[in-house]
Design a protein around this motif. Sequence first.
Motif, PDB file in Angstrom:
ATOM      1  N   VAL A  97       0.836  -1.206   0.000  1.00 42.19           N
ATOM      2  CA  VAL A  97       0.000   0.000   0.000  1.00 42.19           C
ATOM      3  C   VAL A  97       0.868   1.252   0.000  1.00 42.19           C
ATOM      4  O   VAL A  97       0.626   2.199  -0.765  1.00 42.19           O
ATOM      5  N   PHE A  98       1.918   1.275   0.822  1.00 40.57           N
ATOM      6  CA  PHE A  98       2.765   2.464   0.913  1.00 40.57           C
ATOM      7  C   PHE A  98       3.573   2.706  -0.362  1.00 40.57           C
ATOM      8  O   PHE A  98       3.979   3.840  -0.630  1.00 40.57           O
ATOM      9  N   LYS A  99       3.793   1.668  -1.146  1.00 40.72           N
ATOM     10  CA  LYS A  99       4.506   1.840  -2.424  1.00 40.72           C
ATOM     11  C   LYS A  99       3.656   2.583  -3.455  1.00 40.72           C
ATOM     12  O   LYS A  99       4.161   3.004  -4.497  1.00 40.72           O
ATOM     13  N   LEU A 100       2.365   2.730  -3.183  1.00 39.42           N
ATOM     14  CA  LEU A 100       1.467   3.414  -4.118  1.00 39.42           C
ATOM     15  C   LEU A 100       1.572   4.941  -4.035  1.00 39.42           C
ATOM     16  O   LEU A 100       1.180   5.643  -4.959  1.00 39.42           O
ATOM     17  N   PHE A 101       2.102   5.462  -2.923  1.00 45.10           N
ATOM     18  CA  PHE A 101       2.172   6.905  -2.746  1.00 45.10           C
ATOM     19  C   PHE A 101       3.228   7.521  -3.664  1.00 45.10           C
ATOM     20  O   PHE A 101       4.293   6.934  -3.879  1.00 45.10           O
TER      21      PHE A 101
ATOM     22  N   TYR B 160       1.271  10.874   6.507  1.00 41.87           N
ATOM     23  CA  TYR B 160       1.455  10.840   7.963  1.00 41.87           C
ATOM     24  C   TYR B 160       0.769   9.584   8.496  1.00 41.87           C
ATOM     25  O   TYR B 160      -0.360   9.271   8.123  1.00 41.87           O
ATOM     26  N   ILE B 161       1.462   8.889   9.390  1.00 39.68           N
ATOM     27  CA  ILE B 161       0.941   7.628   9.941  1.00 39.68           C
ATOM     28  C   ILE B 161       0.412   7.863  11.350  1.00 39.68           C
ATOM     29  O   ILE B 161       1.012   8.608  12.137  1.00 39.68           O
ATOM     30  N   THR B 162      -0.715   7.214  11.637  1.00 45.59           N
ATOM     31  CA  THR B 162      -1.251   7.281  12.999  1.00 45.59           C
ATOM     32  C   THR B 162      -1.778   5.900  13.393  1.00 45.59           C
ATOM     33  O   THR B 162      -1.643   4.933  12.642  1.00 45.59           O
ATOM     34  N   THR B 163      -2.383   5.798  14.561  1.00 46.37           N
ATOM     35  CA  THR B 163      -2.957   4.528  15.009  1.00 46.37           C
ATOM     36  C   THR B 163      -4.172   4.804  15.884  1.00 46.37           C
ATOM     37  O   THR B 163      -4.494   5.963  16.162  1.00 46.37           O
ATOM     38  N   ILE B 164      -4.854   3.729  16.272  1.00 46.57           N
ATOM     39  CA  ILE B 164      -5.987   3.838  17.196  1.00 46.57           C
ATOM     40  C   ILE B 164      -5.831   2.777  18.277  1.00 46.57           C
ATOM     41  O   ILE B 164      -4.995   1.874  18.149  1.00 46.57           O
ATOM     42  N   ASP B 165      -6.627   2.883  19.309  1.00 41.26           N
ATOM     43  CA  ASP B 165      -6.579   1.917  20.408  1.00 41.26           C
ATOM     44  C   ASP B 165      -7.398   0.689  20.019  1.00 41.26           C
ATOM     45  O   ASP B 165      -8.597   0.610  20.297  1.00 41.26           O
TER      46      ASP B 165
ATOM     47  N   LYS C 235       3.894   1.930  15.471  1.00 45.46           N
ATOM     48  CA  LYS C 235       5.098   2.305  14.717  1.00 45.46           C
ATOM     49  C   LYS C 235       5.995   1.102  14.420  1.00 45.46           C
ATOM     50  O   LYS C 235       6.455   0.910  13.296  1.00 45.46           O
ATOM     51  N   LYS C 236       6.205   0.263  15.427  1.00 42.41           N
ATOM     52  CA  LYS C 236       7.107  -0.898  15.275  1.00 42.41           C
ATOM     53  C   LYS C 236       6.602  -1.917  14.257  1.00 42.41           C
ATOM     54  O   LYS C 236       7.370  -2.762  13.767  1.00 42.41           O
ATOM     55  N   ASP C 237       5.304  -1.885  13.940  1.00 42.20           N
ATOM     56  CA  ASP C 237       4.729  -2.852  13.003  1.00 42.20           C
ATOM     57  C   ASP C 237       4.944  -2.475  11.543  1.00 42.20           C
ATOM     58  O   ASP C 237       4.670  -3.282  10.647  1.00 42.20           O
TER      59      ASP C 237
ATOM     60  N   TYR D 262       8.339   8.319   6.761  1.00 42.76           N
ATOM     61  CA  TYR D 262       7.113   9.047   7.075  1.00 42.76           C
ATOM     62  C   TYR D 262       6.975   9.319   8.572  1.00 42.76           C
ATOM     63  O   TYR D 262       7.396   8.518   9.406  1.00 42.76           O
ATOM     64  N   GLN D 263       6.357  10.433   8.868  1.00 48.11           N
ATOM     65  CA  GLN D 263       6.175  10.845  10.261  1.00 48.11           C
ATOM     66  C   GLN D 263       5.063  10.026  10.925  1.00 48.11           C
ATOM     67  O   GLN D 263       4.008   9.797  10.328  1.00 48.11           O
ATOM     68  N   TYR D 264       5.331   9.599  12.164  1.00 52.30           N
ATOM     69  CA  TYR D 264       4.344   8.815  12.923  1.00 52.30           C
ATOM     70  C   TYR D 264       3.895   9.607  14.132  1.00 52.30           C
ATOM     71  O   TYR D 264       4.710  10.161  14.865  1.00 52.30           O
ATOM     72  N   GLN D 265       2.571   9.671  14.330  1.00 54.99           N
ATOM     73  CA  GLN D 265       1.998  10.349  15.494  1.00 54.99           C
ATOM     74  C   GLN D 265       0.917   9.427  16.060  1.00 54.99           C
ATOM     75  O   GLN D 265      -0.077   9.145  15.396  1.00 54.99           O
ATOM     76  N   ALA D 266       1.136   8.932  17.271  1.00 55.23           N
ATOM     77  CA  ALA D 266       0.238   7.917  17.837  1.00 55.23           C
ATOM     78  C   ALA D 266      -1.175   8.433  18.085  1.00 55.23           C
ATOM     79  O   ALA D 266      -2.132   7.672  18.017  1.00 55.23           O
ATOM     80  N   ASP D 267      -1.313   9.717  18.359  1.00 56.23           N
ATOM     81  CA  ASP D 267      -2.618  10.295  18.676  1.00 56.23           C
ATOM     82  C   ASP D 267      -3.324  10.722  17.387  1.00 56.23           C
ATOM     83  O   ASP D 267      -3.000  11.745  16.796  1.00 56.23           O
TER      84      ASP D 267
END
Length: 425
Positions: free
Chosen positions: A344-348, A355-360, A367-369, A378-383
């Motif tokens: 998926v990321f190769k499509l950009f 920007y990468i984020t996550t949810i609970d 990030k580690k995954d 790419y920048q990662y922001q957990a919130d």
Amino acid sequence: MTFTKAQDVINYLYSLPKLHEKADLSYIKKVLTFLDNPQDKVKTVHVTGTNGKGSTSYYLSSLLQKAGQKTGLFVSPYVFEFNERIQLNGQNISDADLVKTANAVESALTKIRKTNNNFSLVTFEYEVVMAFFYFARKKCDYAVIEVGIGGEHDKTNVITPEVSIITTIGLDHEQIIGPTLQDIAREKSGIIKRNRPVVLGNISKEVLPIIQQKAQKEHATIKLLGKDFKISLQENLTYQDQNKKISFLPRPLVEGYDVGIAISAVSLLGVKLSAAEIKEAINQTKIPGRYQIVQNNPLVILDGAHNIQAMQNLLNFAHFEQKKKQGKVKVLIMMMKDKDIEQVFKLFKPEDEVYITTIDYPRAAKKKDFPTWIQEKYQYQADWETSFRSLKQKSQTNDILLVTGSFYLVGNILQMETKNAGSRS
């Protein structure tokens, strides 16, 4: 067990196992038999496809309602609330009906456990049984049933539909129904039933023969996008077959394919709809979390694209719009650990701001995954909430901001935006 609250039902469903040891339909068929086979008491349309099956199901439900048919709709996932999964005439199942339906299923399970103490359903089976029971109890004229995963072995594949639909075939859930595209095509062709027509969407030449062979074996007539009906996009989206030509409000071409599939399918059911009624039904259909525009200037689009094909379609649309707007494409993405993250990321494009984020959520990638090269690039922001607000604030009026990768993220942001709109009014 007797349920008294809807939330108790939902909590219980999510406590159930996700898979049986055997990937067959014996468990669900046993429960349906004890409930007097509600799936056989309603006419159904069965919808599968790697992408587009949700949109097609919503369009089909709208068309059937416009034709005066009492219409059930079973879809996944949900965006706002669990009750979206089971709908009647465009309305989510009420909490009271959810409780009543779950208790009916529990009653059947109690009877089965008298001779088989360890018998249980997995989460999706339980949801499917509830949907069929509810639609039969409400005496629906038709129920549109969206497949969960695949086709032949999917828990919904206990029906003989009036029409089967295969929207697209691409790579997703390869570990379950793959690994190859041909394997996925064979699995999805499992919803084709004897002497029942099948509508095919944008199916590649690579796997079309597999579907055609299954249809021929089952004596199922085929209606194929591009041959028996066409969709074009000039100023407006236009559907055309040998009997009619109808134009609709503008929408992405890939979404237009789903419109065409739904119109073609409903024409096989023999319900009466004028061109004006078809146009009105399609234009009024709202599909949560799919190409959903929540703001203009900057253009903010929410779409739950979570596989290669869906993401490519979304990016094609965004880059097409970008040329007109002369702005930047910004992407806020969250993905599940079990998806094709790297592909998926190769499509950009290099110029896309991602920007990468996550949810609970247990399956949500942290990030580690992500592969190392993605973490570094790419920048990662957990919130997710902070990420979204910040990106929206920094975007220029001619930019396009995509929120994508998962319906869970899209749902969270839609709920937040709805609350904010409510507090402002």
